[in-house]
Scaffold this motif. Structure first.
Motif, PDB file in Angstrom:
ATOM      1  N   GLN A  89     -14.823   8.780  16.527  1.00 21.47           N
ATOM      2  CA  GLN A  89     -15.185   9.876  17.413  1.00 21.47           C
ATOM      3  C   GLN A  89     -14.265  11.063  17.145  1.00 21.47           C
ATOM      4  OE1 GLN A  89     -17.935   9.518  19.515  1.00 21.47           O
ATOM      5  NE2 GLN A  89     -18.079   7.673  18.238  1.00 21.47           N
ATOM      6  N   PRO A  90     -14.736  12.282  17.445  1.00 23.56           N
ATOM      7  CA  PRO A  90     -13.890  13.465  17.218  1.00 23.56           C
ATOM      8  C   PRO A  90     -12.516  13.301  17.856  1.00 23.56           C
ATOM      9  CG  PRO A  90     -16.113  14.142  17.797  1.00 23.56           C
ATOM     10  CD  PRO A  90     -16.065  12.648  17.975  1.00 23.56           C
ATOM     11  N   GLY A  91     -11.496  13.632  17.079  1.00 20.93           N
ATOM     12  CA  GLY A  91     -10.121  13.539  17.554  1.00 20.93           C
ATOM     13  C   GLY A  91      -9.425  12.236  17.211  1.00 20.93           C
ATOM     14  N   GLU A  92     -10.182  11.188  16.880  1.00 21.66           N
ATOM     15  CA  GLU A  92      -9.550   9.925  16.515  1.00 21.66           C
ATOM     16  C   GLU A  92      -8.887  10.047  15.147  1.00 21.66           C
ATOM     17  OE1 GLU A  92     -11.521   6.223  18.766  1.00 21.66           O
ATOM     18  OE2 GLU A  92     -12.695   6.917  17.038  1.00 21.66           O
ATOM     19  N   LYS A  93      -7.766   9.350  14.994  1.00 18.53           N
ATOM     20  CA  LYS A  93      -6.965   9.424  13.778  1.00 18.53           C
ATOM     21  C   LYS A  93      -7.406   8.356  12.775  1.00 18.53           C
ATOM     22  CE  LYS A  93      -2.506  10.009  14.592  1.00 18.53           C
ATOM     23  NZ  LYS A  93      -1.174   9.860  15.241  1.00 18.53           N
ATOM     24  N   VAL A  94      -7.469   8.756  11.492  1.00 18.77           N
ATOM     25  CA  VAL A  94      -7.982   7.901  10.434  1.00 18.77           C
ATOM     26  C   VAL A  94      -6.937   7.774   9.326  1.00 18.77           C
ATOM     27  CG1 VAL A  94      -9.793   7.613   8.686  1.00 18.77           C
ATOM     28  CG2 VAL A  94     -10.371   8.564  10.938  1.00 18.77           C
ATOM     29  N   LEU A  95      -6.780   6.565   8.803  1.00 16.41           N
ATOM     30  CA  LEU A  95      -5.960   6.316   7.616  1.00 16.41           C
ATOM     31  C   LEU A  95      -6.876   5.911   6.477  1.00 16.41           C
ATOM     32  CD1 LEU A  95      -3.304   5.846   6.078  1.00 16.41           C
ATOM     33  CD2 LEU A  95      -3.226   3.545   7.081  1.00 16.41           C
ATOM     34  N   ILE A  96      -6.728   6.595   5.343  1.00 16.38           N
ATOM     35  CA  ILE A  96      -7.572   6.350   4.176  1.00 16.38           C
ATOM     36  C   ILE A  96      -6.680   5.911   3.024  1.00 16.38           C
ATOM     37  CG2 ILE A  96      -9.217   7.367   2.547  1.00 16.38           C
ATOM     38  CD1 ILE A  96      -9.723   9.522   4.784  1.00 16.38           C
ATOM     39  N   HIS A  97      -6.796   4.665   2.617  1.00 12.33           N
ATOM     40  CA  HIS A  97      -6.059   4.200   1.443  1.00 12.33           C
ATOM     41  C   HIS A  97      -6.790   4.641   0.169  1.00 12.33           C
ATOM     42  CE1 HIS A  97      -3.113   2.018   3.692  1.00 12.33           C
ATOM     43  NE2 HIS A  97      -3.999   1.219   4.266  1.00 12.33           N
ATOM     44  N   ALA A  98      -6.021   4.834  -0.917  1.00 12.10           N
ATOM     45  CA  ALA A  98      -6.577   5.362  -2.177  1.00 12.10           C
ATOM     46  C   ALA A  98      -7.293   6.679  -1.894  1.00 12.10           C
ATOM     47  CB  ALA A  98      -7.512   4.355  -2.834  1.00 12.10           C
ATOM     48  N   GLY A  99      -6.581   7.565  -1.223  1.00  8.49           N
ATOM     49  CA  GLY A  99      -7.199   8.782  -0.725  1.00  8.49           C
ATOM     50  C   GLY A  99      -7.709   9.738  -1.780  1.00  8.49           C
ATOM     51  N   ALA A 100      -7.177   9.697  -3.002  1.00  7.48           N
ATOM     52  CA  ALA A 100      -7.619  10.628  -4.041  1.00  7.48           C
ATOM     53  C   ALA A 100      -8.795  10.108  -4.844  1.00  7.48           C
ATOM     54  CB  ALA A 100      -6.455  10.941  -4.987  1.00  7.48           C
ATOM     55  N   SER A 101      -9.261   8.905  -4.547  1.00  9.54           N
ATOM     56  CA  SER A 101     -10.416   8.341  -5.241  1.00  9.54           C
ATOM     57  C   SER A 101     -11.678   9.101  -4.861  1.00  9.54           C
ATOM     58  CB  SER A 101     -10.582   6.869  -4.863  1.00  9.54           C
ATOM     59  OG  SER A 101     -10.923   6.758  -3.478  1.00  9.54           O
ATOM     60  N   GLY A 102     -12.794   8.727  -5.469  1.00 10.53           N
ATOM     61  CA  GLY A 102     -14.055   9.363  -5.116  1.00 10.53           C
ATOM     62  C   GLY A 102     -14.410   9.155  -3.659  1.00 10.53           C
ATOM     63  N   VAL A 109      -1.519   7.189  -1.511  1.00 10.54           N
ATOM     64  CA  VAL A 109      -1.897   7.563  -2.873  1.00 10.54           C
ATOM     65  C   VAL A 109      -0.800   7.130  -3.839  1.00 10.54           C
ATOM     66  CG1 VAL A 109      -3.365   9.530  -2.241  1.00 10.54           C
ATOM     67  CG2 VAL A 109      -0.911   9.861  -2.521  1.00 10.54           C
ATOM     68  N   GLY A 110      -1.048   7.365  -5.132  1.00 10.30           N
ATOM     69  CA  GLY A 110      -0.124   6.883  -6.146  1.00 10.30           C
ATOM     70  C   GLY A 110       0.826   7.901  -6.727  1.00 10.30           C
ATOM     71  N   SER A 111       0.673   9.201  -6.406  1.00 10.04           N
ATOM     72  CA  SER A 111       1.549  10.201  -7.009  1.00 10.04           C
ATOM     73  C   SER A 111       1.587  11.449  -6.138  1.00 10.04           C
ATOM     74  CB  SER A 111       1.044  10.584  -8.408  1.00 10.04           C
ATOM     75  OG  SER A 111      -0.160  11.347  -8.310  1.00 10.04           O
ATOM     76  N   PRO A 112       2.635  12.283  -6.303  1.00  4.64           N
ATOM     77  CA  PRO A 112       2.694  13.542  -5.552  1.00  4.64           C
ATOM     78  C   PRO A 112       1.500  14.449  -5.837  1.00  4.64           C
ATOM     79  CG  PRO A 112       4.844  13.033  -6.498  1.00  4.64           C
ATOM     80  CD  PRO A 112       3.866  12.053  -7.088  1.00  4.64           C
ATOM     81  N   GLU A 113       1.036  14.449  -7.095  1.00  3.43           N
ATOM     82  CA  GLU A 113      -0.111  15.284  -7.453  1.00  3.43           C
ATOM     83  C   GLU A 113      -1.358  14.845  -6.693  1.00  3.43           C
ATOM     84  OE1 GLU A 113       3.023  15.480 -10.331  1.00  3.43           O
ATOM     85  OE2 GLU A 113       1.879  13.731  -9.654  1.00  3.43           O
ATOM     86  N   ARG A 114      -1.522  13.538  -6.530  1.00  2.00           N
ATOM     87  CA  ARG A 114      -2.694  13.037  -5.812  1.00  2.00           C
ATOM     88  C   ARG A 114      -2.581  13.337  -4.313  1.00  2.00           C
ATOM     89  NH1 ARG A 114      -5.175   7.621  -8.180  1.00  2.00           N
ATOM     90  NH2 ARG A 114      -7.029   8.931  -8.203  1.00  2.00           N
ATOM     91  N   LEU A 115      -1.358  13.312  -3.792  1.00  7.59           N
ATOM     92  CA  LEU A 115      -1.177  13.676  -2.395  1.00  7.59           C
ATOM     93  C   LEU A 115      -1.514  15.155  -2.187  1.00  7.59           C
ATOM     94  CD1 LEU A 115      -0.351  12.950   0.454  1.00  7.59           C
ATOM     95  CD2 LEU A 115       2.044  13.340  -0.190  1.00  7.59           C
ATOM     96  N   GLU A 116      -1.116  15.995  -3.113  1.00  5.40           N
ATOM     97  CA  GLU A 116      -1.460  17.417  -3.031  1.00  5.40           C
ATOM     98  C   GLU A 116      -2.970  17.605  -3.036  1.00  5.40           C
ATOM     99  OE1 GLU A 116       0.467  19.545  -6.140  1.00  5.40           O
ATOM    100  OE2 GLU A 116       2.498  19.058  -5.442  1.00  5.40           O
TER     101      GLU A 116
END
Length: 320
Positions: A133-146, A166-173
């Motif tokens: 629902q709007p406002g709920e917090k989500v955690l996404i593993h492997a966030g830079a994947s498709g 994620v696996g690297s600073p570039e992927r976090l960016e």
């Protein structure tokens, strides 16, 4: 027609018999196909297609309709992208017409080829099964994947602050540019994810390796959706904590869902998600494309776990 097949762990662009276009089906002349991690598994012999599905590799594609079976509302010449149980990496594919979507306004067929699988997966698991629902917090593993890139954008569009691993600073960016609030790097440990939690929903393609972490990070009445096993298929779990937090632990796959379920899912996408592409609020995040003759190189790049977003294979560059 020619099609990409995984034979003894190798990729082969070889001749296959063309399929008949039956009632309710459409034939698509394929311009490009999206590449997904499931395709790597199928090539290696670890992820066979569901019963009755094509053994040709490919879970999504885009192209131009060349034939329409009786009862389908599509027309020859329509530009579409499609969600498939298999068969997308081929010169043509025959599918249930309900499993196609119009190419979003202003988007190329190449870009559209990488939409159906990841957006259907992210929408199904976060907004249907986890019912965020709007406002709920989500955690996404492997966030830079498709899937991760699609999920981040959907969270931003629908008012859900999200964080990633994620696996690297570039992927976090990359993830933060798409709308993630922040995240953690695997090689540094993921304990600082606790600073942003607890999370109402967790989208996890890693599996066993993150089970203990997820259980610590999830909120009371949280929904934890597991969609893969990149980190292993087994784990020990504290069921006392699972019960105390009233966690819903959901195992989910899309490929083996039945035709009617997928048709309803795509109608939902067309209504709620597809308009956001025309508004510029969602993007395909196509990192790179390869000609189908260089499929081996594309598969190797995806297997290296350095791709931000999606890769695509170009099958017919003459289509636009």
């Amino acid at each position: 027609m020619k099609a990409l097949q995984g034979i003894d762990g190798n990729l082969e662009w070889a001749e296959r018999a063309a399929l008949e276009c039956d009632v309710g089906q459409i034939r698509i002349r394929v311009a490009a196909a999206g590449l997904n991690r499931a395709d790597l598994l199928q090539q290696a012999g670890h992820y066979p297609p569901p019963t009755g599905a094509s053994d040709v590799i490919g879970l999504e594609c885009a192209g131009v309709i060349s034939e329409v079976g009786a009862g389908s509302p599509w027309k020859v010449g329509d530009r579409v992208c499609a969600l498939l149980a298999g068969g997308g990496m081929a010169e043509e594919v025959v599918i249930d017409g309900r499993h196609a979507l119009p190419v979003p306004e202003g988007m190329s067929l190449l870009e559209a080829a990488v939409l159906p699988e990841v957006y259907a997966t992210a929408w199904l698991n976060l907004f249907k099964l986890a019912a965020v629902q709007p406002g709920e917090k989500v955690l996404i593993h492997a966030g830079a994947s498709g899937v991760g890139s699609a999920a981040i954008q959907l969270c931003k569009a629908f008012g859900n602050p999200c964080w990633v691993s994620v696996g690297s600073p570039e992927r976090l960016e990359h993830c933060e540019a798409l709308g993630a609030q922040g995240g953690a790097l695997r090689h540094d440990g993921l304990d600082n994810l606790r600073d942003f939690g607890p999370y109402d929903a967790i989208l996890d393609p890693v599996g066993g390796g993150y089970a203990t972490l997820n259980l610590d990070l999830i909120a009371l009445d949280g929904r934890w959706v597991t969609i893969g096993m990149m980190g292993g298929r087994k784990a020990e779990m504290d069921f006392g904590k699972l019960l105390a937090k009233r966690v819903q632990l959901i195992g989910s796959t899309l490929r083996n869902r039945d035709d009617d379920y997928k048709a309803e899912l795509l109608l939902d996408l067309q209504q709620h998600v597809w308009p956001l592409f025309a508004e510029g609020r969602l993007s395909p995040e196509l990192a790179r494309s390869y000609p189908i003759t260089d499929a081996t190189a594309a598969y190797a790049e995806l297997a290296g776990n350095t791709v931000n977003g999606k890769l695509a294979l170009v099958i017919d560059a003459s289509l636009s």
